[in-house]
Design a protein around this motif. Sequence first.
Motif, PDB file in Angstrom:
ATOM      1  N   VAL A 123       0.828  -1.202   0.000  1.00 14.83           N
ATOM      2  CA  VAL A 123       0.000   0.000   0.000  1.00 14.83           C
ATOM      3  C   VAL A 123       0.861   1.250   0.000  1.00 14.83           C
ATOM      4  N   ASP A 134      -8.646   4.809   2.461  1.00 13.23           N
ATOM      5  CA  ASP A 134      -8.230   5.669   1.356  1.00 13.23           C
ATOM      6  C   ASP A 134      -6.842   5.302   0.836  1.00 13.23           C
ATOM      7  N   LEU A 135      -6.471   4.034   0.949  1.00 14.99           N
ATOM      8  CA  LEU A 135      -5.137   3.607   0.534  1.00 14.99           C
ATOM      9  C   LEU A 135      -5.063   3.371  -0.971  1.00 14.99           C
ATOM     10  N   ALA A 136      -3.882   3.585  -1.519  1.00 13.74           N
ATOM     11  CA  ALA A 136      -3.584   3.133  -2.882  1.00 13.74           C
ATOM     12  C   ALA A 136      -2.915   1.769  -2.759  1.00 13.74           C
ATOM     13  N   ILE A 137      -3.456   0.789  -3.460  1.00 12.15           N
ATOM     14  CA  ILE A 137      -2.956  -0.589  -3.360  1.00 12.15           C
ATOM     15  C   ILE A 137      -2.425  -1.025  -4.715  1.00 12.15           C
ATOM     16  N   THR A 150      -9.318  -8.430  -4.909  1.00 17.44           N
ATOM     17  CA  THR A 150      -9.937  -7.102  -5.007  1.00 17.44           C
ATOM     18  C   THR A 150     -11.192  -7.015  -4.163  1.00 17.44           C
ATOM     19  N   LEU A 153     -10.033  -6.454  -0.659  1.00 20.90           N
ATOM     20  CA  LEU A 153      -9.286  -5.217  -0.436  1.00 20.90           C
ATOM     21  C   LEU A 153     -10.109  -3.955  -0.605  1.00 20.90           C
ATOM     22  N   GLN A 154     -11.191  -4.038  -1.352  1.00 23.12           N
ATOM     23  CA  GLN A 154     -11.934  -2.840  -1.743  1.00 23.12           C
ATOM     24  C   GLN A 154     -12.286  -1.903  -0.594  1.00 23.12           C
ATOM     25  N   ALA A 157      -9.465   0.639   0.163  1.00 21.08           N
ATOM     26  CA  ALA A 157      -8.753   1.272  -0.948  1.00 21.08           C
ATOM     27  C   ALA A 157      -9.484   2.460  -1.548  1.00 21.08           C
ATOM     28  N   ARG A 158      -8.713   3.480  -1.857  1.00 22.20           N
ATOM     29  CA  ARG A 158      -9.174   4.537  -2.751  1.00 22.20           C
ATOM     30  C   ARG A 158      -9.005   4.074  -4.191  1.00 22.20           C
ATOM     31  N   ILE A 160      -7.109   0.639  -6.550  1.00 19.39           N
ATOM     32  CA  ILE A 160      -6.358  -0.602  -6.639  1.00 19.39           C
ATOM     33  C   ILE A 160      -5.788  -0.684  -8.052  1.00 19.39           C
TER      34      ILE A 160
END
Length: 297
Positions: A123, A134-137, A150, A153-154, A157-158, A160
């Motif tokens: 991340v 709000d993470l970028a994965i 996915t 993880l959704q 995540a902001r 993926i």
Amino acid sequence: MTQPVGFIGLGTMGEPMVATLRRAGVAVLGFDIRPEVAQRLAAETGMEAADSAGAVFARCREVITMVPTSAHLEQLLFGEGGAAPSAAPGTLLIDMSSGEPSATRSIGERLATQGVAMVDAPVSGNVVRARKGDLAIMLGGTDADCDRATAVLQPMARAIFRTGALGSGQAMKALNNLASAAGFWIASEVLAIGRKAGLEPSVMLDVLNASTGANNSTQNKFKPFVLSGSYQGNFLLPLMVKDLGIAAGLARETGSDAPMAAQVLALWQQALQALGPTADHTEVARLVAERSHTQLH
């Protein structure tokens, strides 16, 4: 009853990520080597605490790991009393650690012999973004495994980003941190030079952020963590140096001409030696300023 998602590693990032999953209604079975941490998080979020990593793999078909290094993950899975034998065929390991791509591919090959799939999903984002989901994965693996990951993880995540084969997410994470570390260091030098020339750091940041000199660090790190004097960026200096080492290793493995990457790694290694392993990465700005006989706050 809904089968829980497993989560191993409830540290600085793992804890808020679990809390985000729970707010999204996801059942979580969590484990940490510090039982008191798992019990506290269970009380706060409704997560179920497991008494071992093996117990997580025994019950969960999707297991997230968030551990410091690839060596830690290998020990967790294959070391004495390792968790891998407890995983049933069809289990998916989602490794969100910032690991070494070659080590991850090797781990994936070993798991595949027992019918366990693996993706890497490191991340970008701090604790605040983890709490907000709000993470970028960066997600690496087969299409089918990434589709399955996915869905898990959704909530965290902001965005993926599918980066390619297993290990590619970790390669991208290391390269991202190389760019980030270079930007932080040069911005520190710029602010130190400007301070000695009579410019106010806060004004300099405003100008940089409205101009071509802006980067993520000038926009999001210097005012809250450096000019405030808090140095609480929630990312330890040794972890940054580890990621820079991975990026430099990628440059060597691919035969890339990357003198700046080597220089950035050397500078941050020197900072680690000077500041010690408990320092936050933002303390580098203080070190740069002190070496110029000035301060930024």
